[in-house]
Design an enzyme around this catalytic site. Structure first.
Site, PDB file in Angstrom:
ATOM      1  CG  ASP A  45      -1.756  -1.243   1.319  1.00 35.29           C
ATOM      2  OD1 ASP A  45      -2.236  -1.711   0.287  1.00 35.29           O
ATOM      3  OD2 ASP A  45      -1.877  -1.767   2.438  1.00 35.29           O
ATOM      4  CE  LYS A  52       3.545  -2.513  -4.417  1.00 35.42           C
ATOM      5  NZ  LYS A  52       2.974  -2.227  -3.102  1.00 35.42           N
ATOM      6  N   GLY A 104      -4.021  -4.871  -4.367  1.00 34.34           N
ATOM      7  CA  GLY A 104      -4.999  -3.889  -4.822  1.00 34.34           C
ATOM      8  C   GLY A 104      -4.255  -2.627  -5.186  1.00 34.34           C
ATOM      9  CG  HIS A 105      -1.434  -2.271  -7.585  1.00 32.58           C
ATOM     10  ND1 HIS A 105      -0.665  -3.028  -8.422  1.00 32.58           N
ATOM     11  CD2 HIS A 105      -0.922  -2.462  -6.347  1.00 32.58           C
ATOM     12  CE1 HIS A 105       0.265  -3.656  -7.716  1.00 32.58           C
ATOM     13  NE2 HIS A 105       0.132  -3.330  -6.459  1.00 32.58           N
ATOM     14  CD  GLN A 122       0.975  -8.995  -2.243  1.00 35.81           C
ATOM     15  OE1 GLN A 122       1.783  -9.622  -2.872  1.00 35.81           O
ATOM     16  NE2 GLN A 122      -0.284  -8.911  -2.641  1.00 35.81           N
TER      17      GLN A 122
HETATM   18  P1  IMP Z   1      -2.532 -12.850   2.199  1.00 37.76           P
HETATM   19  O1  IMP Z   1      -1.593 -12.353   1.160  1.00 37.76           O
HETATM   20  O2  IMP Z   1      -3.973 -12.687   1.808  1.00 37.76           O
HETATM   21  O3  IMP Z   1      -2.197 -14.261   2.610  1.00 37.76           O
HETATM   22  O4  IMP Z   1      -2.360 -11.975   3.517  1.00 37.76           O
HETATM   23  C1  IMP Z   1      -1.178 -12.024   4.308  1.00 37.76           C
HETATM   24  C2  IMP Z   1      -0.861 -10.649   4.866  1.00 37.76           C
HETATM   25  O5  IMP Z   1      -0.472  -9.779   3.811  1.00 37.76           O
HETATM   26  C3  IMP Z   1      -2.039  -9.951   5.545  1.00 37.76           C
HETATM   27  O6  IMP Z   1      -1.560  -9.176   6.613  1.00 37.76           O
HETATM   28  C4  IMP Z   1      -2.596  -9.042   4.450  1.00 37.76           C
HETATM   29  O7  IMP Z   1      -3.306  -7.962   4.983  1.00 37.76           O
HETATM   30  C5  IMP Z   1      -1.300  -8.621   3.795  1.00 37.76           C
HETATM   31  N1  IMP Z   1      -1.472  -8.243   2.393  1.00 37.76           N
HETATM   32  C6  IMP Z   1      -1.644  -9.058   1.331  1.00 37.76           C
HETATM   33  N2  IMP Z   1      -1.725  -8.347   0.206  1.00 37.76           N
HETATM   34  C7  IMP Z   1      -1.582  -7.064   0.541  1.00 37.76           C
HETATM   35  C8  IMP Z   1      -1.531  -5.841  -0.215  1.00 37.76           C
HETATM   36  O8  IMP Z   1      -1.626  -5.809  -1.446  1.00 37.76           O
HETATM   37  N3  IMP Z   1      -1.365  -4.712   0.523  1.00 37.76           N
HETATM   38  C9  IMP Z   1      -1.207  -4.725   1.877  1.00 37.76           C
HETATM   39  N4  IMP Z   1      -1.239  -5.822   2.607  1.00 37.76           N
HETATM   40  C10 IMP Z   1      -1.418  -6.986   1.949  1.00 37.76           C
END
Ligand code: IMP
Length: 429
Positions: A13, A16, A40-41, A224
């Site tokens: 977040d 990017k 999510g972009h 991420q």
């Molecule tokens: P997962 O990727 O859904 O398994 O989540 C694992 C961790 O990564 C959690 O804390 C999510 O909130 C975080 N996370 C996954 N994708 C994103 C992203 O695009 N932005 C911010 N946090 C993310």
């Protein structure tokens, strides 16, 4: 400059999407190399806002090639929906290609993700529930994984998913008392996806390497952030893929000798969603300072309010180091425009010692107290400023301190969500 990796330096977040979109305006190809629709972009074009989860942000430029590399886990239903939505809004999606080695997110993956999280009383990771972890578990465990190359072979796919679904349904029943999924429904659904996506599936490593060889501009878009990277992140509160810059090579089939620059995107403050220690986190009664107003710190994928805190220089140095960042991009400077005194963390106090290096142990991290420097705010609207020298001197000093702590030069500064609200110190391409 031919190939540039864009990577988030915090917990995702960082913004990017905007920078990838900005750099993509001059790129020939954009490549996603890891993660899935947990990302999510948000990209703002004029008055239009686009929220992208799987498709690289570069898609908004007509004619650009958009690659989903082998390191991505793809939920085909989500991909097709995202493609249909973009097409409806007049976006050219003809440049999308998917690696034949990319793994599939199957319907049991999000279900297992959600059931696993909700069944735990302690140790919740706070996943997005999109099945990303379980899809990577299958990839690394090898037995039950299904790749695009399998999806496109109808007889093999039918046999394979019959085997795998029997195992997953058994698991769902025994572990969670869940009724499982109907084989013929899932088979029919995925057979349809296979035919829709078949023309897009190819050996994308051939495409990416050919583009680099021809001197085309290739942008690798990390999703991420570094602190969510499976190896370098705040384990176990991480995502399941290699979001750091090294992942660009393994996740797209390109060798390290082919990468020219690594652009590290960092917010002028810190945020995090999900669980896990966060040393510079603001208490709940102060968090709206950054979360609300221009900050808009709510998750694009889940809508969850983000935890917010001051800029962390210890974390910044760590992320710059493990990614080999050549250029920094500082995002959302304008969110600090109204703050009277800004804090910046320069080291951690852990018991009787001071740490300059980000610790591996979360137990240690959870006990760290940030050592802050206070810097005067600028209390001026920066959104219309186009050059570094026109920023208030307090803002210039704040940025210089960030570059010093992170140990990398600042190439760009974002002062608003629109494309033109960007200060360019030096050209990245
Ligand atoms: P997962 O990727 O859904 O398994 O989540 C694992 C961790 O990564 C959690 O804390 C999510 O909130 C975080 N996370 C996954 N994708 C994103 C992203 O695009 N932005 C911010 N946090 C993310």
């Amino acid at each position: 400059m031919s190939s540039v990796v864009v990577v988030g330096l915090q917990w995702g977040d960082e913004g990017k999407g905007k920078i990838t979109d900005f750099l993509a305006s001059r790129a020939d190809m954009v490549v996603r190399y890891q993660g899935g629709n947990n990302a999510g972009h948000t990209v703002v074009v004029g008055d239009d806002e686009f929220k992208l989860h799987l498709i690289p942000s570069g898609v908004l430029y007509p004619g650009i090639k958009c690659i989903l590399g082998n390191g991505v886990v793809v939920n085909p239903a989500v991909l097709l929906q995202e493609m249909a939505d973009l097409k409806k809004r007049g976006i050219d999606i003809s440049g999308i290609r998917i690696s034949d080695r990319a793994h599939l997110v199957m319907p049991y993956h999000p279900m297992l993700d959600q059931l696993d999280e909700s069944s735990r009383t302690v140790g919740k990771i706070g996943t997005t529930g999109r099945g990303i972890g379980p899809a990577y578990v299958d990839k690394y465990a090898r037995y039950d994984a299904i790749r695009f190359v399998d999806l496109l072979d109808p007889a093999f796919f039918k046999e394979r998913i019959a085997e795998v679904m029997a195992i997953k349904n058994n698991l769902l029943d025994k572990l969670y008392g869940h009724e499982g999924f109907d084989f013929s429904r899932i088979y029919k659904e995925y057979a349809k996806y296979a035919e829709e996506l078949r023309p897009l599936v190819t050996d994308t490593s051939v495409l990416v390497n050919a583009a680099i060889k021809q001197g085309q501009k290739v942008l690798f878009e990390g999703a991420q952030g570094t602190l969510l990277d499976i190896d370098h992140g705040t384990f176990p509160f991480v995502s399941s893929s290699s979001s750091a810059a090294g992942g660009a090579c393994t996740g797209s089939g390109v060798g390290p000798t082919k990468i020219d620059k690594v652009v590290g995107v960092i917010k002028a403050y810190s945020t995090r969603v999900g669980e896990g220690p966060f040393p510079t986190e603001l208490p709940e009664n102060m968090v709206s300072l950054l979360r609300d107003g221009r900050g808009r710190e709510y998750g694009v994928t889940t809508g969850r309010p983000r935890r917010c805190g001051w800029f962390d220089g210890v974390l910044a140095e760590y992320s710059v180091r493990v990614n080999g960042v050549s250029d920094l991009v500082v995002m959302k400077l304008d969110v600090l425009d109204k703050i009277e005194t800004i804090k910046i963390c320069t080291s951690y106090q852990y018991r009787n010692t001071f740490l300059k290096e980000f610790p591996a142990s979360l137990k240690v991290l959870a006990e760290c107290t940030p050592v802050y420097e206070e810097m005067p705010g600028w209390r001026t609207d920066t959104t219309a400023i186009q050059e570094f020298k026109d920023l208030p001197v307090q803002a210039q000093n704040y940025l210089k301190r960030i570059a010093e702590l992170a140990d990398a030069p600042i190439a760009m500064i974002s002062v608003g969500w629109r494309r033109n609200e960007t200060i360019i110190n030096h050209n990245i391409w």
